[in-house]
Design a protein around this motif. Structure first.
Motif, mmCIF file in Angstrom:
data_model
loop_
_atom_site.group_PDB
_atom_site.id
_atom_site.type_symbol
_atom_site.label_atom_id
_atom_site.label_comp_id
_atom_site.label_asym_id
_atom_site.label_seq_id
_atom_site.Cartn_x
_atom_site.Cartn_y
_atom_site.Cartn_z
ATOM 1 N N LEU A 32 -5.223 6.384 -1.965
ATOM 2 C CA LEU A 32 -4.498 5.194 -1.561
ATOM 3 C C LEU A 32 -4.363 4.239 -2.736
ATOM 4 N N GLU B 268 0.814 -1.201 0.000
ATOM 5 C CA GLU B 268 0.000 0.000 0.000
ATOM 6 C C GLU B 268 0.853 1.258 0.000
ATOM 7 N N THR C 183 -1.931 1.283 6.247
ATOM 8 C CA THR C 183 -1.344 2.607 6.110
ATOM 9 C C THR C 183 -2.180 3.605 6.904
ATOM 10 N N GLY D 76 -1.018 6.955 2.164
ATOM 11 C CA GLY D 76 -1.518 7.456 3.430
ATOM 12 C C GLY D 76 -0.740 8.670 3.894
#
Length: 120
Positions: A20, A6, A114, A9
């Motif tokens: 995201l 990921e 995140t 964030g």
């Protein structure tokens, strides 16, 4: 195995936006449903948005009209565009994916999470 990575964030002011991204890699024959979940301190993990392989979507009532989930199947990537962010959106956000491996087993995987923090 399968790994979900990921990004995107961070810290944002109320009313701001973040996007995201989550990229899946590894032993993937086919990616099925993907989604974003969040878990704030002292609360259970909840579904934020989900998207099927056919791009049908589902959203939590609290984010409808503000968040948009999308996917790029060629890149094994799912996105979450978050607009009009509120302090209540502050949480750790997790990517989730249903994966069909080369043995034709369906398994669920999670990203590392995140942090999204929205200041008032």
């Amino acid at each position: 195995q399968v790994q979900l990575v990921e990004s995107g964030g961070g810290l944002v002011q109320a009313g701001g936006s973040l996007r995201l991204s989550c990229v899946a890699s590894g032993s993937i024959f086919r990616l099925d449903a993907m989604g974003w979940y969040r878990q704030a301190p002292g609360k259970q993990r909840e579904l934020v948005a989900a998207i099927t392989s056919g791009s049908s979507t589902n959203y939590a009532d609290s984010v409808k009209g503000r968040f948009t989930i999308s996917r790029d199947n060629a890149k094994n990537t799912v996105y979450l565009q978050m607009n009009s962010l509120k302090p209540e959106d502050t949480s750790v956000y997790y990517c989730n994916a249903e994966v069909l491996n080369y043995y034709r087993d369906v398994r669920t995987y999670w990203g590392q999470g995140t942090q999204v923090t929205v200041s008032s």
